[in-house]
Design a protein around this motif. Structure first.
Motif, PDB file in Angstrom:
ATOM      1  N   GLY A   1       0.803  -1.223   0.000  1.00  0.00           N
ATOM      2  CA  GLY A   1       0.000   0.000   0.000  1.00  0.00           C
ATOM      3  C   GLY A   1       0.835   1.273   0.000  1.00  0.00           C
ATOM      4  N   ASP A   2       2.111   1.152   0.387  1.00  0.00           N
ATOM      5  CA  ASP A   2       3.006   2.308   0.354  1.00  0.00           C
ATOM      6  C   ASP A   2       3.691   2.381  -1.006  1.00  0.00           C
ATOM      7  OD1 ASP A   2       2.356   2.823   2.995  1.00  0.00           O
ATOM      8  OD2 ASP A   2       4.177   1.886   3.802  1.00  0.00           O
ATOM      9  N   VAL A   3       4.081   3.581  -1.408  1.00  0.00           N
ATOM     10  CA  VAL A   3       4.811   3.756  -2.667  1.00  0.00           C
ATOM     11  C   VAL A   3       6.307   3.692  -2.358  1.00  0.00           C
ATOM     12  CG1 VAL A   3       5.284   5.308  -4.603  1.00  0.00           C
ATOM     13  CG2 VAL A   3       2.959   5.126  -3.682  1.00  0.00           C
ATOM     14  N   TRP A   4       7.042   2.882  -3.111  1.00  0.00           N
ATOM     15  CA  TRP A   4       8.484   2.724  -2.922  1.00  0.00           C
ATOM     16  C   TRP A   4       9.211   3.789  -3.728  1.00  0.00           C
ATOM     17  CZ3 TRP A   4      11.713   0.815   0.348  1.00  0.00           C
ATOM     18  CH2 TRP A   4      13.042   0.608  -0.009  1.00  0.00           C
ATOM     19  N   ARG A   5      10.141   4.519  -3.094  1.00  0.00           N
ATOM     20  CA  ARG A   5      10.819   5.641  -3.757  1.00  0.00           C
ATOM     21  C   ARG A   5      12.346   5.607  -3.640  1.00  0.00           C
ATOM     22  NH1 ARG A   5       6.529   8.926  -4.824  1.00  0.00           N
ATOM     23  NH2 ARG A   5       4.807   8.907  -3.370  1.00  0.00           N
ATOM     24  N   TYR A   6      12.919   4.444  -3.347  1.00  0.00           N
ATOM     25  CA  TYR A   6      14.347   4.369  -3.071  1.00  0.00           C
ATOM     26  C   TYR A   6      15.040   3.260  -3.847  1.00  0.00           C
ATOM     27  CZ  TYR A   6      12.933   7.160   0.930  1.00  0.00           C
ATOM     28  OH  TYR A   6      12.402   8.140   1.720  1.00  0.00           O
TER      29      TYR A   6
ATOM     30  N   ARG B   1      10.639  -2.537  -7.558  1.00  0.00           N
ATOM     31  CA  ARG B   1      10.900  -1.831  -8.817  1.00  0.00           C
ATOM     32  C   ARG B   1       9.608  -1.395  -9.508  1.00  0.00           C
ATOM     33  NH1 ARG B   1      15.113   0.018 -10.762  1.00  0.00           N
ATOM     34  NH2 ARG B   1      15.471   0.244 -12.962  1.00  0.00           N
ATOM     35  N   ALA B   2       8.564  -2.221  -9.446  1.00  0.00           N
ATOM     36  CA  ALA B   2       7.296  -1.863 -10.094  1.00  0.00           C
ATOM     37  C   ALA B   2       6.723  -0.593  -9.461  1.00  0.00           C
ATOM     38  CB  ALA B   2       6.297  -3.008  -9.997  1.00  0.00           C
ATOM     39  N   SER B   3       6.697  -0.521  -8.146  1.00  0.00           N
ATOM     40  CA  SER B   3       6.185   0.664  -7.457  1.00  0.00           C
ATOM     41  C   SER B   3       7.084   1.872  -7.734  1.00  0.00           C
ATOM     42  CB  SER B   3       6.094   0.402  -5.949  1.00  0.00           C
ATOM     43  OG  SER B   3       5.636   1.538  -5.258  1.00  0.00           O
ATOM     44  N   LEU B   4       8.396   1.640  -7.746  1.00  0.00           N
ATOM     45  CA  LEU B   4       9.358   2.717  -7.996  1.00  0.00           C
ATOM     46  C   LEU B   4       9.142   3.345  -9.372  1.00  0.00           C
ATOM     47  CD1 LEU B   4      12.065   4.050  -6.891  1.00  0.00           C
ATOM     48  CD2 LEU B   4      13.232   2.399  -8.363  1.00  0.00           C
TER      49      LEU B   4
ATOM     50  N   THR C   1       6.426   3.002 -11.481  1.00  0.00           N
ATOM     51  CA  THR C   1       5.063   3.445 -11.814  1.00  0.00           C
ATOM     52  C   THR C   1       4.529   4.507 -10.859  1.00  0.00           C
ATOM     53  OG1 THR C   1       3.991   1.758 -10.440  1.00  0.00           O
ATOM     54  CG2 THR C   1       4.482   1.163 -12.753  1.00  0.00           C
ATOM     55  N   GLY C   2       5.097   4.570  -9.665  1.00  0.00           N
ATOM     56  CA  GLY C   2       4.575   5.484  -8.648  1.00  0.00           C
ATOM     57  C   GLY C   2       3.303   4.961  -8.000  1.00  0.00           C
ATOM     58  N   GLU C   3       2.949   3.722  -8.298  1.00  0.00           N
ATOM     59  CA  GLU C   3       1.738   3.126  -7.728  1.00  0.00           C
ATOM     60  C   GLU C   3       2.055   2.439  -6.400  1.00  0.00           C
ATOM     61  OE1 GLU C   3       0.076   0.516 -10.667  1.00  0.00           O
ATOM     62  OE2 GLU C   3      -0.278   2.157 -12.084  1.00  0.00           O
ATOM     63  N   PRO C   4       1.047   2.322  -5.529  1.00  0.00           N
ATOM     64  CA  PRO C   4       1.272   1.637  -4.256  1.00  0.00           C
ATOM     65  C   PRO C   4       1.751   0.202  -4.468  1.00  0.00           C
ATOM     66  CG  PRO C   4      -0.808   2.823  -4.205  1.00  0.00           C
ATOM     67  CD  PRO C   4      -0.314   2.871  -5.628  1.00  0.00           C
ATOM     68  N   SER C   5       2.650  -0.216  -3.620  1.00  0.00           N
ATOM     69  CA  SER C   5       3.200  -1.566  -3.710  1.00  0.00           C
ATOM     70  C   SER C   5       2.165  -2.605  -3.319  1.00  0.00           C
ATOM     71  CB  SER C   5       4.415  -1.687  -2.788  1.00  0.00           C
ATOM     72  OG  SER C   5       4.943  -2.989  -2.868  1.00  0.00           O
ATOM     73  N   LYS C   6       2.256  -3.746  -3.964  1.00  0.00           N
ATOM     74  CA  LYS C   6       1.429  -4.901  -3.607  1.00  0.00           C
ATOM     75  C   LYS C   6       2.247  -5.868  -2.746  1.00  0.00           C
ATOM     76  CE  LYS C   6      -1.204  -4.469  -7.841  1.00  0.00           C
ATOM     77  NZ  LYS C   6      -1.240  -4.796  -9.243  1.00  0.00           N
ATOM     78  N   ASN C   7       3.430  -5.426  -2.350  1.00  0.00           N
ATOM     79  CA  ASN C   7       4.375  -6.294  -1.654  1.00  0.00           C
ATOM     80  C   ASN C   7       4.857  -5.689  -0.347  1.00  0.00           C
ATOM     81  OD1 ASN C   7       4.809  -8.371  -3.882  1.00  0.00           O
ATOM     82  ND2 ASN C   7       5.187  -6.457  -4.955  1.00  0.00           N
TER      83      ASN C   7
END
Length: 193
Positions: free
Chosen positions: A42-47, A82-85, A87-93
């Motif tokens: 649910g959080d967006v990964w940015r790192y 990487r997918a969240s990073l 796309t900017g979408e919330p992580s499913k992981n």
């Protein structure tokens, strides 16, 4: 805590002291206790996160509450979603620490800037991404085509250190088999060797 990342980079690329200073200037240092989250669904990964010490797992949880481990990351490996990073979408992981872990993190905006400003660093990053892609393809092939025993033998051959650091239930999840099946496979493997 920058030293492990500097050592890692020095083995893969030739950078100047000024390049290392640029990298170190944007590093964020994070310590995780065992079982502490680095990323929650649910959080967006940015790192971009480098493991200086310790071990993490990257996994999802299905509707029945079962954990499905996609990967582990140990010292000198990178972790993140990487997918969240991209796309900017919330992580499913989720990513959490299997052991107490120390990370060197670089915000993606700074990471991309480093790639533009330091060509040798960019080349290193591209080589890592390519290797990661090949590893993913190999893992998919194993998941589709291998028996439970072949999956286990492949895992211990590729990651002998992880086979002793990771709890058996997590190894079973990673292999896509039940803990009972893993226990049986391990017993049969010991008998054969």
């Amino acid at each position: 805590m920058f030293a492990p990342l500097k050592e890692y980079i020095s083995q893969k690329a030739t950078l100047t002291d000024a390049d290392y200073a640029k990298i170190e200037a944007v590093c964020i240092y994070k310590k995780l206790r065992k079982r502490q989250y680095l990323l929650q669904e649910g959080d967006v990964w940015r790192y971009n996160a480098f493991i200086a010490k310790g071990l993490t797992r990257f996994y999802s949880v299905d509707e029945s509450g079962r954990e499905n481990i996609v990967s582990f990351a140990r010292e000198n490996w990178w972790t993140g979603d990487r997918a969240s990073l991209l796309t900017g979408e919330p992580s499913k992981n989720n990513i959490d620490a299997v052991e107490d872990t120390e990370l060197v993190m670089i915000a993606n905006t700074n990471f991309e800037k480093l790639c533009k400003e330091i060509p040798a660093f960019n080349d290193m990053v591209n080589a890592i991404i390519n290797k990661s892609f090949i590893t993913s393809q190999s893992r998919i092939q194993a998941a589709i085509a291998f028996t439970a025993e072949q999956k286990y033998l492949d895992f211990i051959e590729k990651y002998p250190d992880l086979s002793v650091r990771v709890p058996q239930a997590m190894i079973a999840s990673y292999l896509g088999i039940t803990p009972e099946t893993l226990s049986r496979v391990r017993k049969e493997t010991v008998k054969k060797h």
